[in-house]
Design a protein around this motif. Structure first.
Motif, PDB file in Angstrom:
ATOM      1  N   LEU A 101       7.684   3.304   0.246  1.00  0.00           N
ATOM      2  CA  LEU A 101       6.446   2.654   0.686  1.00  0.00           C
ATOM      3  C   LEU A 101       5.294   3.652   0.726  1.00  0.00           C
ATOM      4  O   LEU A 101       4.167   3.329   0.334  1.00  0.00           O
ATOM      5  CB  LEU A 101       6.639   2.018   2.063  1.00  0.00           C
ATOM      6  CG  LEU A 101       7.489   0.760   2.099  1.00  0.00           C
ATOM      7  CD1 LEU A 101       7.732   0.328   3.539  1.00  0.00           C
ATOM      8  CD2 LEU A 101       6.833  -0.354   1.313  1.00  0.00           C
ATOM      9  N   GLU A 102       5.562   4.877   1.184  1.00  0.00           N
ATOM     10  CA  GLU A 102       4.517   5.897   1.208  1.00  0.00           C
ATOM     11  C   GLU A 102       4.045   6.218  -0.201  1.00  0.00           C
ATOM     12  O   GLU A 102       2.854   6.391  -0.446  1.00  0.00           O
ATOM     13  CB  GLU A 102       5.032   7.162   1.882  1.00  0.00           C
ATOM     14  CG  GLU A 102       5.149   7.048   3.390  1.00  0.00           C
ATOM     15  CD  GLU A 102       5.739   8.292   4.018  1.00  0.00           C
ATOM     16  OE1 GLU A 102       6.118   9.231   3.281  1.00  0.00           O
ATOM     17  OE2 GLU A 102       5.806   8.316   5.252  1.00  0.00           O
ATOM     18  N   ARG A 129      -0.202   5.647  -4.316  1.00  0.00           N
ATOM     19  CA  ARG A 129      -0.630   5.202  -5.647  1.00  0.00           C
ATOM     20  C   ARG A 129      -1.743   4.151  -5.530  1.00  0.00           C
ATOM     21  O   ARG A 129      -2.722   4.194  -6.267  1.00  0.00           O
ATOM     22  CB  ARG A 129       0.579   4.639  -6.403  1.00  0.00           C
ATOM     23  CG  ARG A 129       0.253   4.105  -7.762  1.00  0.00           C
ATOM     24  CD  ARG A 129      -0.048   5.241  -8.723  1.00  0.00           C
ATOM     25  NE  ARG A 129      -0.294   4.670 -10.035  1.00  0.00           N
ATOM     26  CZ  ARG A 129      -1.269   5.055 -10.828  1.00  0.00           C
ATOM     27  NH1 ARG A 129      -2.062   6.028 -10.484  1.00  0.00           N
ATOM     28  NH2 ARG A 129      -1.443   4.495 -11.987  1.00  0.00           N
ATOM     29  N   LEU A 130      -1.591   3.216  -4.596  1.00  0.00           N
ATOM     30  CA  LEU A 130      -2.612   2.188  -4.394  1.00  0.00           C
ATOM     31  C   LEU A 130      -3.927   2.821  -3.950  1.00  0.00           C
ATOM     32  O   LEU A 130      -5.001   2.454  -4.439  1.00  0.00           O
ATOM     33  CB  LEU A 130      -2.139   1.159  -3.362  1.00  0.00           C
ATOM     34  CG  LEU A 130      -3.126   0.057  -3.017  1.00  0.00           C
ATOM     35  CD1 LEU A 130      -3.479  -0.770  -4.252  1.00  0.00           C
ATOM     36  CD2 LEU A 130      -2.571  -0.828  -1.924  1.00  0.00           C
ATOM     37  N   THR A 131      -3.858   3.796  -3.059  1.00  0.00           N
ATOM     38  CA  THR A 131      -5.068   4.484  -2.599  1.00  0.00           C
ATOM     39  C   THR A 131      -5.758   5.191  -3.752  1.00  0.00           C
ATOM     40  O   THR A 131      -6.985   5.153  -3.886  1.00  0.00           O
ATOM     41  CB  THR A 131      -4.706   5.495  -1.495  1.00  0.00           C
ATOM     42  OG1 THR A 131      -4.070   4.788  -0.423  1.00  0.00           O
ATOM     43  CG2 THR A 131      -5.932   6.203  -0.965  1.00  0.00           C
ATOM     44  N   GLU A 132      -4.958   5.822  -4.609  1.00  0.00           N
ATOM     45  CA  GLU A 132      -5.519   6.498  -5.778  1.00  0.00           C
ATOM     46  C   GLU A 132      -6.224   5.507  -6.695  1.00  0.00           C
ATOM     47  O   GLU A 132      -7.336   5.766  -7.172  1.00  0.00           O
ATOM     48  CB  GLU A 132      -4.401   7.209  -6.533  1.00  0.00           C
ATOM     49  CG  GLU A 132      -4.850   7.911  -7.791  1.00  0.00           C
ATOM     50  CD  GLU A 132      -3.674   8.523  -8.533  1.00  0.00           C
ATOM     51  OE1 GLU A 132      -3.524   8.203  -9.730  1.00  0.00           O
ATOM     52  OE2 GLU A 132      -2.924   9.288  -7.923  1.00  0.00           O
ATOM     53  N   LEU A 133      -5.596   4.374  -6.948  1.00  0.00           N
ATOM     54  CA  LEU A 133      -6.204   3.357  -7.820  1.00  0.00           C
ATOM     55  C   LEU A 133      -7.494   2.808  -7.221  1.00  0.00           C
ATOM     56  O   LEU A 133      -8.481   2.590  -7.937  1.00  0.00           O
ATOM     57  CB  LEU A 133      -5.213   2.223  -8.081  1.00  0.00           C
ATOM     58  CG  LEU A 133      -4.007   2.571  -8.947  1.00  0.00           C
ATOM     59  CD1 LEU A 133      -3.017   1.416  -8.970  1.00  0.00           C
ATOM     60  CD2 LEU A 133      -4.453   2.938 -10.350  1.00  0.00           C
ATOM     61  N   LEU A 134      -7.507   2.588  -5.919  1.00  0.00           N
ATOM     62  CA  LEU A 134      -8.722   2.101  -5.262  1.00  0.00           C
ATOM     63  C   LEU A 134      -9.845   3.135  -5.341  1.00  0.00           C
ATOM     64  O   LEU A 134     -11.007   2.777  -5.561  1.00  0.00           O
ATOM     65  CB  LEU A 134      -8.433   1.749  -3.803  1.00  0.00           C
ATOM     66  CG  LEU A 134      -7.602   0.492  -3.585  1.00  0.00           C
ATOM     67  CD1 LEU A 134      -7.226   0.355  -2.109  1.00  0.00           C
ATOM     68  CD2 LEU A 134      -8.353  -0.737  -4.053  1.00  0.00           C
TER      69      LEU A 134
END
Length: 104
Positions: free
Chosen positions: A42-43, A48-53
């Motif tokens: 999950l981390e 990865r989601l934070t990077e994409l955002l």
């Protein structure tokens, strides 16, 4: 005399947990290890989601406030996946002259 409490949850640690047959019960301990793997996954997904955002926000700001040659080069290299993996590699369709002209 039976000292067992009905409907008692299993012990939280595998240190002294024995099942009814007297064999060691490692299930609670194993679930702790499986849980930590899930937390790590999950981390990793959150990172990865934070990077994409962050990249999407950068692209949005460049599209709104920079010359088209700059925002096009950024989007082509970061969002479209149309560039090489080496640092500084851009797709052939990027207007290099316009980008370098803005640097001077």
């Amino acid at each position: 005399m039976n000292h067992e409490v009905p409907n008692q949850p299993p012990p939280l640690s595998g240190d002294s947990a024995d099942d009814a047959s007297g064999a060691r019960n490692e299930t609670p301990l194993n679930s702790i290890w499986e849980g930590s793997g899930n937390v790590m996954a999950l981390e990793s997904e959150a990172r990865r989601l934070t990077e994409l955002l962050a990249v999407a926000l950068q692209a949005s700001l460049l599209i709104r406030f920079s010359p088209p040659a700059i925002s096009d080069a950024f989007c082509a290299s970061r969002l479209e996946g149309d560039a090489g993996l080496a640092f500084g590699t851009l797709p052939h369709r990027v207007d290099f002259q316009a980008v370098t002209a803005l640097a001077y």
